[in-house]
Write an enzyme that holds these catalytic residues in place. Structure first.
Site, mmCIF file in Angstrom:
data_model
loop_
_atom_site.group_PDB
_atom_site.id
_atom_site.type_symbol
_atom_site.label_atom_id
_atom_site.label_comp_id
_atom_site.label_asym_id
_atom_site.label_seq_id
_atom_site.Cartn_x
_atom_site.Cartn_y
_atom_site.Cartn_z
ATOM 1 N N ARG A 188 79.628 37.181 -37.098
ATOM 2 C CA ARG A 188 79.775 35.720 -37.146
ATOM 3 C C ARG A 188 79.073 35.106 -38.383
ATOM 4 O O ARG A 188 78.151 34.315 -38.263
ATOM 5 C CB ARG A 188 79.259 35.066 -35.871
ATOM 6 C CG ARG A 188 79.671 35.712 -34.569
ATOM 7 C CD ARG A 188 81.138 35.571 -34.230
ATOM 8 N NE ARG A 188 81.555 34.225 -33.924
ATOM 9 C CZ ARG A 188 81.510 33.688 -32.702
ATOM 10 N NH1 ARG A 188 81.003 34.368 -31.724
ATOM 11 N NH2 ARG A 188 81.928 32.457 -32.488
ATOM 12 N N ARG B 181 78.784 30.256 -19.417
ATOM 13 C CA ARG B 181 78.644 29.547 -20.699
ATOM 14 C C ARG B 181 79.905 28.750 -21.005
ATOM 15 O O ARG B 181 79.854 27.667 -21.561
ATOM 16 C CB ARG B 181 78.461 30.574 -21.831
ATOM 17 C CG ARG B 181 77.072 31.016 -22.116
ATOM 18 C CD ARG B 181 77.083 31.792 -23.419
ATOM 19 N NE ARG B 181 77.886 31.080 -24.386
ATOM 20 C CZ ARG B 181 78.706 31.690 -25.262
ATOM 21 N NH1 ARG B 181 78.817 32.985 -25.285
ATOM 22 N NH2 ARG B 181 79.414 30.982 -26.121
ATOM 23 N N LYS C 259 85.629 23.401 -23.865
ATOM 24 C CA LYS C 259 84.316 23.734 -24.464
ATOM 25 C C LYS C 259 84.420 23.649 -25.992
ATOM 26 O O LYS C 259 83.564 23.068 -26.645
ATOM 27 C CB LYS C 259 83.911 25.143 -24.062
ATOM 28 C CG LYS C 259 82.760 25.733 -24.883
ATOM 29 C CD LYS C 259 82.358 27.129 -24.453
ATOM 30 C CE LYS C 259 83.155 28.213 -25.102
ATOM 31 N NZ LYS C 259 82.729 28.613 -26.445
ATOM 32 N N ASN C 260 85.469 24.230 -26.555
ATOM 33 C CA ASN C 260 85.543 24.357 -28.017
ATOM 34 C C ASN C 260 85.978 23.087 -28.732
ATOM 35 O O ASN C 260 85.907 23.023 -29.950
ATOM 36 C CB ASN C 260 86.430 25.553 -28.405
ATOM 37 C CG ASN C 260 85.754 26.869 -28.031
ATOM 38 O OD1 ASN C 260 84.573 26.895 -27.679
ATOM 39 N ND2 ASN C 260 86.507 27.954 -28.072
ATOM 40 N N CYS D 205 76.844 37.830 -32.314
ATOM 41 C CA CYS D 205 76.998 37.920 -30.864
ATOM 42 C C CYS D 205 77.781 39.219 -30.618
ATOM 43 O O CYS D 205 78.206 39.883 -31.560
ATOM 44 C CB CYS D 205 77.715 36.698 -30.353
ATOM 45 S SG CYS D 205 79.408 36.649 -30.868
ATOM 46 N N ASP E 161 90.760 34.221 -28.122
ATOM 47 C CA ASP E 161 89.972 34.013 -26.902
ATOM 48 C C ASP E 161 90.721 34.416 -25.639
ATOM 49 O O ASP E 161 90.121 34.527 -24.576
ATOM 50 C CB ASP E 161 89.532 32.550 -26.792
ATOM 51 C CG ASP E 161 88.527 32.196 -27.866
ATOM 52 O OD1 ASP E 161 88.297 31.000 -28.093
ATOM 53 O OD2 ASP E 161 88.008 33.132 -28.505
HETATM 54 C C1 EPZ Z 1 85.445 29.381 -32.842
HETATM 55 O O1 EPZ Z 1 84.414 30.238 -33.272
HETATM 56 C C2 EPZ Z 1 85.365 29.399 -31.325
HETATM 57 N N1 EPZ Z 1 84.072 28.880 -30.885
HETATM 58 C C3 EPZ Z 1 85.562 30.830 -30.819
HETATM 59 O O2 EPZ Z 1 85.534 30.793 -29.395
HETATM 60 C C4 EPZ Z 1 86.937 31.312 -31.283
HETATM 61 O O3 EPZ Z 1 87.115 32.654 -30.882
HETATM 62 C C5 EPZ Z 1 87.018 31.227 -32.818
HETATM 63 O O4 EPZ Z 1 86.739 29.872 -33.242
HETATM 64 C C6 EPZ Z 1 88.388 31.624 -33.348
HETATM 65 O O5 EPZ Z 1 89.370 30.818 -32.779
HETATM 66 C C7 EPZ Z 1 83.891 27.533 -30.854
HETATM 67 O O6 EPZ Z 1 84.760 26.758 -31.197
HETATM 68 C C8 EPZ Z 1 82.554 27.056 -30.386
HETATM 69 P P1 EPZ Z 1 85.746 31.341 -36.891
HETATM 70 P P2 EPZ Z 1 84.038 30.300 -34.863
HETATM 71 O O7 EPZ Z 1 84.767 30.737 -37.819
HETATM 72 O O8 EPZ Z 1 84.156 28.958 -35.448
HETATM 73 C C9 EPZ Z 1 84.986 34.867 -39.924
HETATM 74 C C10 EPZ Z 1 84.910 31.478 -27.241
HETATM 75 O O9 EPZ Z 1 85.084 32.535 -26.613
HETATM 76 N N2 EPZ Z 1 84.121 33.906 -40.648
HETATM 77 O O10 EPZ Z 1 87.153 30.864 -36.897
HETATM 78 O O11 EPZ Z 1 82.746 31.028 -35.008
HETATM 79 C C11 EPZ Z 1 84.319 35.334 -38.645
HETATM 80 O O12 EPZ Z 1 83.471 36.417 -38.897
HETATM 81 C C12 EPZ Z 1 84.510 31.524 -28.714
HETATM 82 O O13 EPZ Z 1 85.058 30.318 -26.775
HETATM 83 C C13 EPZ Z 1 83.609 34.277 -41.887
HETATM 84 O O14 EPZ Z 1 83.870 35.374 -42.378
HETATM 85 O O15 EPZ Z 1 85.218 31.231 -35.396
HETATM 86 C C14 EPZ Z 1 85.467 35.731 -37.770
HETATM 87 O O16 EPZ Z 1 85.827 37.069 -38.067
HETATM 88 C C15 EPZ Z 1 84.340 32.953 -29.223
HETATM 89 N N3 EPZ Z 1 82.799 33.409 -42.554
HETATM 90 C C16 EPZ Z 1 86.587 34.796 -38.210
HETATM 91 O O17 EPZ Z 1 86.157 34.203 -39.459
HETATM 92 C C17 EPZ Z 1 82.487 32.172 -42.035
HETATM 93 O O18 EPZ Z 1 81.762 31.393 -42.696
HETATM 94 C C18 EPZ Z 1 86.869 33.675 -37.224
HETATM 95 O O19 EPZ Z 1 85.698 32.923 -37.089
HETATM 96 C C19 EPZ Z 1 83.014 31.826 -40.768
HETATM 97 C C20 EPZ Z 1 83.826 32.704 -40.093
#
Ligand code: EPZ
Length: 419
Positions: A123, A398, A22-23, A118, A306
């Site tokens: 996020r 999902r 998915k990711n 979420c 995850d």
């Molecule tokens: C991706 O989400 C994945 N989703 C998530 O999988 C996964 O948990 C996550 O990466 C971490 O590996 C997809 O790929 C579609 P991040 P993403 O930006 O990109 C902070 C699942 O269960 N952050 O790495 O949203 C944020 O708040 C899902 O499949 C900022 O502060 O994750 C978080 O604490 C859940 N500012 C941390 O970084 C930003 O602009 C990690 O978020 C962006 C993120």
């Protein structure tokens, strides 16, 4: 609302194949907007998140056929519609914001709803917007709408304050069309980003450093169509491995790659689970007692956030004390309350959960609060005495392609009921 009824399972056995990731699929679907030429994407699982992203691409003007049984997408060019502010699909799927970088790259404009938070956290997208500004885009956020405009995008040096997966992907999708070189520092190194770069490189992009903290992108004026097979889903593979471990089984997860699951395999071995790399995938057996372990989620190559919830189900029945620390998301212990209803002994202490392994959990009526928490409850239910009813299955659907069918293929007994 439909529910799963999951019965106790003694030692799962047999083999099952992993679906496409998915990711990896979601950013790669955004990337098809970088070319007018046809693209073919295979091993694209019919998840509800994938279908939401396809709806969004249709609203953006993409013409395509998606064959669900063959799990193959064929795109046939697109008329750029960069204003997705009223999109239904964008409101349903957080990852829809990944089209911002691609639209900015090709149309030099993008208008999208602010992606919602979420259950697991707020996020934010501040790092995405910082990258777009550094590339020369004007960014406006008002009334829940994000508007991006750029006369042209110019390559530059960008430092990410946190190795955000989504921000790394979005900046990549914009920088491939920028004039000149972009160097992205403190980038995320997840395998899904490596798969996105494999696809972009087939489209003619010049990128190096993927899978490390520094990614260099040489912008190109136009990219061509490409054919790509989505990588196997390492989180689904890890979930299925934990199903084998929690029931004391003997299973083969076909298509799973050991390289992508390093920290998870290391932790399973510390729990006294035997893992071997097989020609077709990963072979797991667990005969002796589970041992408790401490684990801390980290950006790749650390333990993946995850799989924190699924792994906690395993530790809930590992005799002794385990400490699980979640450093990536601020609210990713929603499964703890539901596991407690099944008899787990877990205490939350700020970003850590202290898990006292119990002899046996008991079946109960529980609710999936988010995608990976739902999977964790299914795993706990396999090990629990009696039957467990799991509600709010939409979360599980999902991100998992027929997880219940895969577990039944390994010998689990799971029925779906309509309330
Ligand atoms: C991706 O989400 C994945 N989703 C998530 O999988 C996964 O948990 C996550 O990466 C971490 O590996 C997809 O790929 C579609 P991040 P993403 O930006 O990109 C902070 C699942 O269960 N952050 O790495 O949203 C944020 O708040 C899902 O499949 C900022 O502060 O994750 C978080 O604490 C859940 N500012 C941390 O970084 C930003 O602009 C990690 O978020 C962006 C993120």
């Amino acid at each position: 609302m439909d529910k799963y009824v999951v019965h106790h399972a003694d030692s799962l056995s047999g083999s099952v194949s992993v679906s496409g990731s998915k990711n990896a699929a979601l950013p790669i679907l955004a990337a098809v907007l970088l070319t007018q030429e046809p693209c073919t994407i295979t091993n694209l699982p019919p998840l509800s998140d994938v279908k939401s992203m396809l709806c969004l691409l249709q609203e953006a003007g993409l013409a395509y056929q998606y064959d669900e049984t063959k799990e193959t997408l064929q795109t046939n060019g697109w008329k750029c519609n960069f204003d997705l502010s009223q999109s239904q699909a964008a409101g349903k799927l957080r990852a829809s914001f990944l089209v911002a970088g691609a639209l900015l790259g090709t149309c030099k404009e993008a208008v999208l709803p602010m992606p919602g938070g979420c259950p697991i956290g707020s996020r934010p997208i501040d790092l995405h917007l910082k990258g777009f500004r550094k590339l020369g885009a004007k960014v406006d956020v008002s009334g829940g709408i994000v508007t991006l405009r750029a006369k042209e995008l110019k390559g530059t040096a960008i430092y990410l304050d946190f190795p955000s997966v989504g921000a790394t992907e979005n900046i990549l999708l914009a920088a491939v069309s920028a004039k000149g070189k972009t160097v992205l520092e403190n980038a995320a190194a997840e395998p899904e980003i490596v798969d996105l770069v494999r696809f972009l490189r087939k489209m003619g992009a010049h990128i190096s450093g993927e899978g490390t903290a520094t990614i260099t992108i040489e912008g190109k004026s136009a990219l061509c169509g490409a054919v790509h097979q989505i990588m196997p889903d390492r989180i689904e593979a890890g979930t299925l491995l934990i199903a084998g471990a929690i029931t004391g089984g003997d299973i083969l997860i076909k298509g799973a790659s050991v390289e992508d699951l390093g920290p998870v395999i290391a932790k399973l071995r510390e729990c006294n689970v035997k893992i071997e790399e097989a020609a077709e995938g990963i072979h797991l057996t667990r005969k002796g007692r589970l041992r408790p372990v401490d684990l801390k989620t980290m950006p790749h190559p650390g333990f993946p956030t995850d799989l924190q919830a699924p792994f906690m189900s395993l530790l809930a029945v590992a005799k002794g004390t385990s400490v699980v620390t979640e450093t990536v998301f601020e609210n990713r212990f929603l499964h703890v309350g539901e596991l407690r209803r099944m008899g787990a002994d877990i205490r939350i202490d700020s970003r850590s959960a202290v898990v006292e392994g119990v002899e046996e959990m008991k079946g109960a009526k529980v609710e999936a609060t988010d995608l990976r928490a739902g999977a964790a409850l299914m795993l706990a239910a396999l090990a629990a005495k009696g039957d467990t009813e799991i509600g709010d299955l939409g979360h599980i659907r999902r991100g998992y392609d027929h997880l219940e069918e895969k577990l039944c293929q390994l010998g689990a007994k799971i029925e779906k009921t309509e309330e």
